[in-house]
Enzyme design. Structure first.
Site, PDB file in Angstrom:
ATOM      1  CE1 TYR A   1      38.186  44.308  47.703  1.00  9.20           C
ATOM      2  CE2 TYR A   1      35.857  43.031  46.852  1.00  9.20           C
ATOM      3  CZ  TYR A   1      36.296  43.314  47.744  1.00  9.20           C
ATOM      4  OH  TYR A   1      36.949  43.277  48.785  1.00  9.20           O
TER       5      TYR A   1
ATOM      6  CG  ASP B   1      38.394  36.938  41.723  1.00  9.83           C
ATOM      7  OD1 ASP B   1      36.828  36.612  41.334  1.00  9.83           O
ATOM      8  OD2 ASP B   1      38.207  37.578  42.316  1.00  9.83           O
TER       9      ASP B   1
ATOM     10  CE  LYS C   1      30.275  40.289  42.946  1.00 10.06           C
ATOM     11  NZ  LYS C   1      29.947  40.783  44.254  1.00 10.06           N
TER      12      LYS C   1
END
Length: 465
Positions: A143, A235, A264
């Site tokens: 993702y 990522d 995050k």
């Protein structure tokens, strides 16, 4: 336990927001999600006053938990009191950039943006602009945010959009391959190597149940991208500053990508994203280069202060020892519980990440039937679990579980995902434990969690399984 207020709020939300939520995963809880009023330490309290041990942690950003240490909170409040934002650079964004450059192996320069999605969108554009190529290799089930280049399913021969609204012509530039499959990578490079701008991968699949890389996989990706003049992009939106401490997962694995995306934790719980990497590549962003990238809220002073103070606090205190130690205790305890109650299931995770995947086969290769899922026969399967990975799957070839533990997203998808979501999740919630909303999302330990939280959670797993 009453949920009247959450039910009323969801009823109102359905009238004004699609699906009643602002992010689709929040609606995975049935018949409706509970609405959180506040957080305390490693817990959340909902709109009806119910208190839960929180292992979701905002889906990862809250390394320190819900109660921010005084210096972190003070810095956030100071920046907010000085004015929301200015449309000019601020000193704190330079401070945070310098901190990241000092600690993350791949990062010589960095550009801050506003979300993980924005970071990966910009990284893909940068890779294409830098190499002059069009195609991007991604891992099936990986993702990388809500962007056209990676909302693609199928395989390298037949890629197709995974969402309405994305033209097939966009998907044709994306080449999905299974994680941990070196042969599949070789095939796409043999076929398309001259037009592959980058391989984009999470160091650990984090939105598909937590799948660890096999030994040598990332080294192989580094070698084949170098050989073909393509970029390797990690990522690290999920793993960044959580796996491998301040050096991130790339330092844990000893592989340095060309570019890294962040989100995050780097924003301390506020909206954030970032793209870092080799200076000669990142310099291709405007205004120094020809790859356009800009954003009104990029480098927002409150977010920069929250991220900097969070990382500085983690560096100066025992944050990683604390969260990784609790993570180890959770995964070890879960491994023992599953060996006794559900030996076909798999414990995954590392450092402060953990999950139980409801895999269907045991080391003996016995396939579970629907009847097994609800009866005592669940204990069939393993002949022996001696010498298995003790605290989360590491793709260890000597482990008796190795032949059937999840190697890629398809393996996780083939697990009992509906049983996890429709039965198990609710059983845990009834015991005041809040887990991620489906089989695929990570669960996270924070500095606000305690040994008591871990023990209560392990007892809840025993009961729910």
């Amino acid at each position: 336990m009453t949920e009247d207020n959450s039910q009323e709020l969801y009823d109102r939300a359905l009238s004004v927001m699609p699906g009643g939520v602002n992010s689709a995963v929040r609606a995975a809880i049935e018949p409706y999600p509970f609405f959180v009023r506040k957080g305390e330490g490693g817990h959340v309290i909902d709109a009806d006053g119910n208190r839960y041990i929180d292992w979701v942690m905002g889906l990862g950003p809250l390394l320190l938990g819900h109660d921010l240490p005084e210096p972190v909170q003070a810095s956030i409040q100071q920046k907010a009191s000085e004015g929301p934002m200015y449309g000019t650079p601020t000193p704190v964004e330079v401070d945070l950039a310098e901190f990241v450059v000092r600690h993350v192996p791949s990062v010589e320069k960095i550009r801050f943006v506003n979300s993980g999605t924005e970071a990966t969108v910009s990284a893909v554009r940068l890779a294409r602009g830098y190499t002059g190529r069009n195609k991007v290799v991604v891992m099936q089930g990986g993702y990388h945010g809500a962007q056209e280049s990676t909302l693609v399913e199928g395989d390298a021969e037949n890629p197709r959009p995974s969402s309405a609204g994305i033209p097939q012509s966009f998907a044709e530039h994306t080449l999905p391959v299974p994680f941990n499959d070196e042969d599949a990578i070789r095939e796409v490079f043999d076929e398309h190597g001259d037009d592959i701008a980058a391989v984009l991968t999470e160091p650990i699949l984090g939105n598909y149940g937590i799948v660890y890389p096999e030994d040598g996989y990332h080294e192989f990706l580094r070698e084949i991208t170098d050989e073909h003049g393509s970029l390797l992009i990690f990522d690290e939106v999920i793993t960044g500053f959580r796996v491998g401490g301040l050096g991130c997962a790339q330092s844990e694995f000893g592989v340095t990508p060309d570019l890294t995306t962040f989100g995050k934790i780097i924003g301390g719980g506020f909206p954030v994203g970032a793209i870092g990497g080799r200076a000669e590549i990142v310099e291709h962003f405007t205004p120094s280069g020809d790859v356009f990238q800009a954003g009104t809220f990029s480098g927002h002073p409150v977010t920069m202060a929250a991220g900097l103070e969070t990382l500085q606090f983690a560096a100066a205190n025992d944050v990683y020892d604390h969260v990784n130690g609790l993570g180890e205790r959770l995964r070890s305890g879960l491994t023992d519980i599953l060996a006794d109650q559900a030996p076909s299931y798999t414990v995954t995770g590392t450092d402060s990440m953990f999950k139980v995947i409801f895999t269907r086969e045991g080391p003996s290769g016995v396939q579970r039937t629907p009847e097994d899922a609800s009866g005592d026969d669940r204990e069939q399967g393993p002949d022996s679990l001696e010498e298995q990975c003790e605290a989360g799957c590491r793709q260890n070839a000597t482990c008796p579980r190795y032949d059937y533990c999840p190697k890629n997203a398809a393996d996780v998808k083939n697990a009992e995902t509906e049983r996890w979501r429709r039965i198990f999740w609710g059983r845990m919630k009834d015991q005041d434990v809040f887990l991620s909303q489906n089989q695929f999302e990570c669960q996270f330990v924070s500095y606000g969690h305690t040994e008591e939280d871990v023990e209560k959670t392990l007892e809840a797993y025993k009961e729910a399984l």
